[in-house]
Design a protein around this motif. Structure first.
Motif, PDB file in Angstrom:
ATOM      1  N   PRO A  20       0.794  -1.239   0.000  1.00 31.36           N
ATOM      2  CA  PRO A  20       0.000   0.000   0.000  1.00 31.36           C
ATOM      3  C   PRO A  20       0.819   1.278   0.000  1.00 31.36           C
ATOM      4  N   ASP A  21       2.083   1.231   0.371  1.00 31.54           N
ATOM      5  CA  ASP A  21       2.912   2.442   0.391  1.00 31.54           C
ATOM      6  C   ASP A  21       3.984   2.401  -0.691  1.00 31.54           C
ATOM      7  N   GLY A  46      -1.071  -0.354  -8.837  1.00 27.54           N
ATOM      8  CA  GLY A  46      -2.226  -0.399  -7.949  1.00 27.54           C
ATOM      9  C   GLY A  46      -3.278   0.618  -8.314  1.00 27.54           C
ATOM     10  N   LEU A  47      -4.395   0.551  -7.627  1.00 28.07           N
ATOM     11  CA  LEU A  47      -5.538   1.407  -7.925  1.00 28.07           C
ATOM     12  C   LEU A  47      -5.443   2.712  -7.142  1.00 28.07           C
ATOM     13  N   SER A  48      -5.777   3.797  -7.781  1.00 24.55           N
ATOM     14  CA  SER A  48      -5.683   5.110  -7.168  1.00 24.55           C
ATOM     15  C   SER A  48      -6.886   5.350  -6.267  1.00 24.55           C
ATOM     16  N   ILE A  49      -6.622   5.640  -4.997  1.00 23.17           N
ATOM     17  CA  ILE A  49      -7.693   5.892  -4.036  1.00 23.17           C
ATOM     18  C   ILE A  49      -7.357   7.138  -3.220  1.00 23.17           C
ATOM     19  N   VAL A  50      -8.358   7.670  -2.566  1.00 30.91           N
ATOM     20  CA  VAL A  50      -8.169   8.815  -1.667  1.00 30.91           C
ATOM     21  C   VAL A  50      -8.302   8.312  -0.242  1.00 30.91           C
ATOM     22  N   ASP A  60      -3.328   1.478  -3.921  1.00 28.92           N
ATOM     23  CA  ASP A  60      -3.618   0.351  -3.027  1.00 28.92           C
ATOM     24  C   ASP A  60      -4.474  -0.653  -3.794  1.00 28.92           C
ATOM     25  N   TRP A  61      -4.948  -1.681  -3.069  1.00 31.82           N
ATOM     26  CA  TRP A  61      -5.755  -2.745  -3.684  1.00 31.82           C
ATOM     27  C   TRP A  61      -7.009  -2.977  -2.849  1.00 31.82           C
ATOM     28  N   PRO A  62      -7.975  -2.040  -2.877  1.00 32.01           N
ATOM     29  CA  PRO A  62      -9.196  -2.204  -2.077  1.00 32.01           C
ATOM     30  C   PRO A  62      -9.988  -3.439  -2.506  1.00 32.01           C
ATOM     31  N   GLN A  63     -10.785  -3.947  -1.561  1.00 36.89           N
ATOM     32  CA  GLN A  63     -11.480  -5.210  -1.788  1.00 36.89           C
ATOM     33  C   GLN A  63     -12.958  -5.043  -2.148  1.00 36.89           C
ATOM     34  N   ASP A  99       1.369  -7.427   1.646  1.00 35.25           N
ATOM     35  CA  ASP A  99       0.338  -6.705   2.390  1.00 35.25           C
ATOM     36  C   ASP A  99      -0.975  -6.734   1.607  1.00 35.25           C
ATOM     37  N   SER A 100      -1.554  -5.581   1.290  1.00 32.66           N
ATOM     38  CA  SER A 100      -2.819  -5.574   0.542  1.00 32.66           C
ATOM     39  C   SER A 100      -2.642  -6.166  -0.849  1.00 32.66           C
TER      40      SER A 100
END
Length: 217
Positions: A20-21, A46-50, A60-63, A99-100
């Motif tokens: 994630p980092d 990874g996917l761009s998130i706020v 990150d890789w949200p589920q 990690d994620s």
């Protein structure tokens, strides 16, 4: 893509999902430790998130189902790109992450077990929700390598043991390793990743040879 070219050789493919980092550039830092000779290696972004409390966007890789679908497409596109450029062994695509990224590797491999020769999660918990065992019959053939960091607060040995029990109950083959560190990627962990993949390839060759001998008999 990371590789030292060996003409005529059918390469295993390692698909790496960063933590994630980090970003896809993490691949360039880990492959000299894993191997620059044994694999073709690719890393989708990874996917761009706020995130709350953070300036700007993070990767990150949200589920959520939408994010999982997008992550699947990025992984499959990376595999296709590798196959266009290199001779990739059909049954030797391994999906790994930290990690994620490890959690997403679990999610995608469990959803599409026929596409992968194994899944490796380094300090990434098994995903929950949205039916991760929906393809369980096929997923039982999928070998699993799971790492845990002894002093991690994000994914503790207790968490890993709970995941191990779950996977064993599901009838899956799991190798669990613990490392004396906090929540981080260690060189020993990456070297074990290499050895485990080579073991899967070697045992697969042995099974094919045995099946051939039985057929000839």
């Amino acid at each position: 893509m990371c590789i030292r070219d060996r003409p005529g050789y059918a390469y295993p493919l390692l698909v790496w999902l960063h933590g994630p980092d980090a970003d896809e550039g993490q691949l360039l830092r880990i492959m000299p430790i894993v191997s620059m000779r044994n694999y073709v290696a690719v890393a989708p972004r990874g996917l761009s998130i706020v995130r709350r409390g953070c300036n700007g966007e993070k990767l990150d890789w949200p589920q959520t189902p939408e994010h999982v679908y997008e992550a699947e497409q990025r992984v499959f596109e990376a595999v296709a790109a590798a196959r266009e450029r290199y001779n990739i062994a059909e049954q030797r695509v391994f999906l790994a992450g930290f990690d994620s990224g490890g959690t997403m590797a679990f999610r995608i491999a469990m959803g599409h077990p026929r596409r992968f020769g194994g899944v490796l999660s380094l300090a990434g918990r098994f995903p929950h929700g949205y039916a991760p065992f929906s393809q369980l019959t096929e997923a039982r053939r999928l070998p699993v390598f799971l790492c845990v960091c002894r002093d991690s607060r994000q994914y503790s040995p207790v968490d890993a043991c709970a995941d191990l029990r779950l996977l064993h109950t599901a009838g899956m083959s799991v190798m669990l390793r613990q490392y004396p560190c906090g929540h981080e990627l260690m060189p020993m962990m990456l070297r074990d990743l290499d050895r485990w993949i080579i073991d899967q390839i070697t045992s697969g060759q042995d099974r094919c040879a045995e099946a051939f001998r039985e057929e000839r008999a």
